[in-house]
Design a protein around this motif. Structure first.
Motif, PDB file in Angstrom:
ATOM      1  N   ALA A   1      42.388  53.421  15.681  1.00 13.66           N
ATOM      2  CA  ALA A   1      41.219  53.092  16.490  1.00 13.66           C
ATOM      3  C   ALA A   1      41.014  54.204  17.505  1.00 13.66           C
ATOM      4  N   ALA A   2      40.070  55.068  17.232  1.00 10.69           N
ATOM      5  CA  ALA A   2      39.829  56.211  18.104  1.00 10.69           C
ATOM      6  C   ALA A   2      38.387  56.193  18.576  1.00 10.69           C
ATOM      7  N   GLY A   3      38.185  55.914  19.843  1.00  9.98           N
ATOM      8  CA  GLY A   3      36.841  55.911  20.402  1.00  9.98           C
ATOM      9  C   GLY A   3      36.485  57.274  20.982  1.00  9.98           C
ATOM     10  N   VAL A   4      35.377  57.324  21.660  1.00  5.79           N
ATOM     11  CA  VAL A   4      34.930  58.570  22.271  1.00  5.79           C
ATOM     12  C   VAL A   4      34.654  58.321  23.740  1.00  5.79           C
ATOM     13  N   ARG A   5      34.896  59.318  24.554  1.00  5.14           N
ATOM     14  CA  ARG A   5      34.426  59.208  25.932  1.00  5.14           C
ATOM     15  C   ARG A   5      33.903  60.572  26.357  1.00  5.14           C
ATOM     16  N   VAL A   6      33.084  60.545  27.405  1.00 10.38           N
ATOM     17  CA  VAL A   6      32.559  61.800  27.932  1.00 10.38           C
ATOM     18  C   VAL A   6      33.561  62.309  28.943  1.00 10.38           C
ATOM     19  N   ALA A   7      34.256  63.404  28.585  1.00 10.51           N
ATOM     20  CA  ALA A   7      35.318  63.911  29.447  1.00 10.51           C
ATOM     21  C   ALA A   7      34.736  64.613  30.666  1.00 10.51           C
ATOM     22  N   ALA A   8      33.636  65.304  30.476  1.00  9.31           N
ATOM     23  CA  ALA A   8      33.050  66.058  31.586  1.00  9.31           C
ATOM     24  C   ALA A   8      31.597  66.349  31.282  1.00  9.31           C
ATOM     25  N   VAL A   9      30.834  66.581  32.332  1.00  9.62           N
ATOM     26  CA  VAL A   9      29.472  67.075  32.151  1.00  9.62           C
ATOM     27  C   VAL A   9      29.444  68.483  32.732  1.00  9.62           C
ATOM     28  N   GLY A  10      29.380  69.463  31.840  1.00 11.19           N
ATOM     29  CA  GLY A  10      29.462  70.851  32.287  1.00 11.19           C
ATOM     30  C   GLY A  10      28.091  71.439  32.554  1.00 11.19           C
ATOM     31  N   GLU A  11      28.075  72.488  33.386  1.00 12.53           N
ATOM     32  CA  GLU A  11      26.815  73.170  33.670  1.00 12.53           C
ATOM     33  C   GLU A  11      26.762  74.493  32.926  1.00 12.53           C
ATOM     34  N   ASP A  12      25.602  74.806  32.414  1.00 12.46           N
ATOM     35  CA  ASP A  12      25.377  76.070  31.719  1.00 12.46           C
ATOM     36  C   ASP A  12      25.121  77.155  32.763  1.00 12.46           C
ATOM     37  N   ASN A  13      25.936  78.217  32.762  1.00 10.87           N
ATOM     38  CA  ASN A  13      25.840  79.209  33.843  1.00 10.87           C
ATOM     39  C   ASN A  13      25.070  80.458  33.477  1.00 10.87           C
ATOM     40  N   THR A  14      24.406  80.433  32.319  1.00  4.77           N
ATOM     41  CA  THR A  14      23.611  81.618  32.001  1.00  4.77           C
ATOM     42  C   THR A  14      22.472  81.739  33.016  1.00  4.77           C
ATOM     43  N   PRO A  15      22.069  82.979  33.362  1.00  6.27           N
ATOM     44  CA  PRO A  15      21.006  83.147  34.368  1.00  6.27           C
ATOM     45  C   PRO A  15      19.680  82.604  33.871  1.00  6.27           C
ATOM     46  N   GLY A  16      18.890  82.057  34.784  1.00  3.20           N
ATOM     47  CA  GLY A  16      17.608  81.471  34.412  1.00  3.20           C
ATOM     48  C   GLY A  16      16.571  82.533  34.073  1.00  3.20           C
TER      49      GLY A  16
ATOM     50  N   PHE B   1      32.569  65.812  24.748  1.00  7.17           N
ATOM     51  CA  PHE B   1      33.159  64.607  24.142  1.00  7.17           C
ATOM     52  C   PHE B   1      34.656  64.790  23.953  1.00  7.17           C
ATOM     53  N   GLN B   2      35.371  63.666  24.062  1.00  3.40           N
ATOM     54  CA  GLN B   2      36.817  63.697  23.846  1.00  3.40           C
ATOM     55  C   GLN B   2      37.234  62.407  23.154  1.00  3.40           C
ATOM     56  N   THR B   3      38.208  62.498  22.255  1.00 12.31           N
ATOM     57  CA  THR B   3      38.700  61.299  21.575  1.00 12.31           C
ATOM     58  C   THR B   3      39.519  60.460  22.526  1.00 12.31           C
ATOM     59  N   GLU B   4      39.318  59.144  22.466  1.00  9.92           N
ATOM     60  CA  GLU B   4      40.066  58.238  23.324  1.00  9.92           C
ATOM     61  C   GLU B   4      40.750  57.205  22.427  1.00  9.92           C
TER      62      GLU B   4
ATOM     63  N   SER C   1      36.168  54.627  13.343  1.00 12.67           N
ATOM     64  CA  SER C   1      36.631  55.652  14.288  1.00 12.67           C
ATOM     65  C   SER C   1      36.146  57.024  13.867  1.00 12.67           C
ATOM     66  N   ASN C   2      36.186  57.298  12.564  1.00  8.55           N
ATOM     67  CA  ASN C   2      35.709  58.607  12.098  1.00  8.55           C
ATOM     68  C   ASN C   2      34.231  58.789  12.412  1.00  8.55           C
ATOM     69  N   ILE C   3      33.442  57.726  12.164  1.00 12.57           N
ATOM     70  CA  ILE C   3      32.000  57.838  12.422  1.00 12.57           C
ATOM     71  C   ILE C   3      31.742  57.985  13.919  1.00 12.57           C
ATOM     72  N   ALA C   4      32.531  57.270  14.735  1.00 16.29           N
ATOM     73  CA  ALA C   4      32.351  57.358  16.190  1.00 16.29           C
ATOM     74  C   ALA C   4      32.636  58.767  16.690  1.00 16.29           C
ATOM     75  N   ASN C   5      33.588  59.455  16.041  1.00 12.96           N
ATOM     76  CA  ASN C   5      33.982  60.784  16.511  1.00 12.96           C
ATOM     77  C   ASN C   5      33.303  61.911  15.742  1.00 12.96           C
ATOM     78  N   ALA C   6      32.150  61.613  15.168  1.00  8.22           N
ATOM     79  CA  ALA C   6      31.469  62.632  14.354  1.00  8.22           C
ATOM     80  C   ALA C   6      31.083  63.858  15.173  1.00  8.22           C
ATOM     81  N   ASP C   7      30.943  63.700  16.485  1.00  8.33           N
ATOM     82  CA  ASP C   7      30.511  64.826  17.321  1.00  8.33           C
ATOM     83  C   ASP C   7      31.598  65.309  18.269  1.00  8.33           C
ATOM     84  N   THR C   8      32.831  64.831  18.086  1.00  5.17           N
ATOM     85  CA  THR C   8      33.901  65.239  18.996  1.00  5.17           C
ATOM     86  C   THR C   8      34.547  66.528  18.503  1.00  5.17           C
ATOM     87  N   PRO C   9      34.582  67.569  19.318  1.00  5.18           N
ATOM     88  CA  PRO C   9      35.201  68.821  18.869  1.00  5.18           C
ATOM     89  C   PRO C   9      36.692  68.630  18.606  1.00  5.18           C
TER      90      PRO C   9
END
Lengths: 143, 135
Positions: free
Chosen positions: B59-74, B49-52, A28-36
């Motif tokens: 047992a802590a997995g990861v999921r992609v909570a959101a895909v954000g857009e960068d709003n700095t001007p081009g 990324f967010q812990t799930e 779990s720690n390795i999986a979350n290496a990039d989670t803020p």
């Protein structure tokens, strides 16, 4: 009588379960290496094993060596509820990180390799005692 | 068997990292995109990324909570001959920072490899566990 045969296996099987749990924790720690904001956790293996087996004799001797270094890295702790969960500790970050993540990949990979080897060692201990038990049951003619 | 949870945990991390790689790829592909008729150029995207938690403790997995857009001007470049230039002769490019994206790509692929190795280690340990008492 059968109790006496399985008593020696009991300790090793508890150790195996705890090793599997620690393996999952490190994964779990390795999986979350990039989670803020994720805070790495690890297990105080010696005290978890002592609590699981209820002895300080065999358990203490086997577990003490395991986590001398681990304890150093994990000063303050906080528990969650029951059994092995109370032996979880938060890892102190070795380097400050702007996103609040405290996973130290070097330490996690080292612990992961260490835990894999010790899991396999425990498996071999179990296999060894099963084999000697089977050998003792054999009749002399069987060889 | 608590070890089977490792496949869930590392699997979620692998899929999150591959989504991050996907986003990096689309950012890099659009690094030189210019603004269309609506005046809007491509905006760089970043995954969050967010812990799930996955049932069992620890047992802590990861999921992609959101895909954000960068709003700095081009980036705006003066090039009146460019077909995409606006009335003042400026061309607006996307705001993708190529160097940042390359760093992001390396980081994502390293994390991907790390999680794959974790799964391989767990698999070999489980296979050895299956043979317990046989050898």
């Amino acid at each position: 009588m059968i109790n006496r045969l399985t008593d020696s296996l009991e300790f090793q099987s508890q150790a195996l379960v705890l090793r599997a749990e620690r393996q999952r924790l490190l994964a779990s720690n390795i999986a979350n290496a990039d989670t803020p904001g994720y805070v790495a956790r690890d297990m105080d293996f010696a005290s978890a094993l002592r609590a699981a087996t209820g002895t300080s004799g065999v358990g203490g001797a086997a577990g003490a060596a395991v986590t001398a270094a681990l304890r150093q890295a994990l000063p303050a702790g906080s528990g969650f509820g029951a059994s092995a969960e109370t032996h979880l500790r938060y890892a102190a970050p070795s380097q400050t990180n702007l996103d609040g993540n405290s996973v130290d990949m070097d330490r996690e990979r080292a612990s992961f390799a260490d835990n894999s080897v010790k899991y396999e060692a425990t498996l071999r201990f179990i296999n060894g005692s099963v084999r000697s038990m089977l050998d003792a049951m054999k009749s002399p003619q069987q060889g | 068997m608590s070890m089977f949870k490792i496949f869930d945990v590392s699997g979620s991390a692998v899929s999150a990292q591959s989504q991050r790689l996907n986003v990096v790829a689309s950012n890099l592909a659009n690094a030189d995109t210019v603004a269309g008729p609506n005046g809007q150029a491509y905006k760089a995207r970043q995954v969050v990324f967010q812990t799930e938690l996955m049932g069992a403790v620890g047992a802590a997995g990861v999921r992609v909570a959101a895909v954000g857009e960068d709003n700095t001007p081009g980036r705006r470049v003066h090039d009146p001959k460019h077909p995409g230039a606006d009335a003042e002769g400026y061309v607006t490019y996307s705001n993708v920072n190529t160097v940042e994206e390359m760093v992001n790509m390396i980081s994502a692929s390293r994390s991907y490899q790390n999680n794959l190795e974790v799964m391989n280690a767990a698999k070999s340990l489980l296979l050895k566990t299956l043979q317990m008492g046989q050898s």
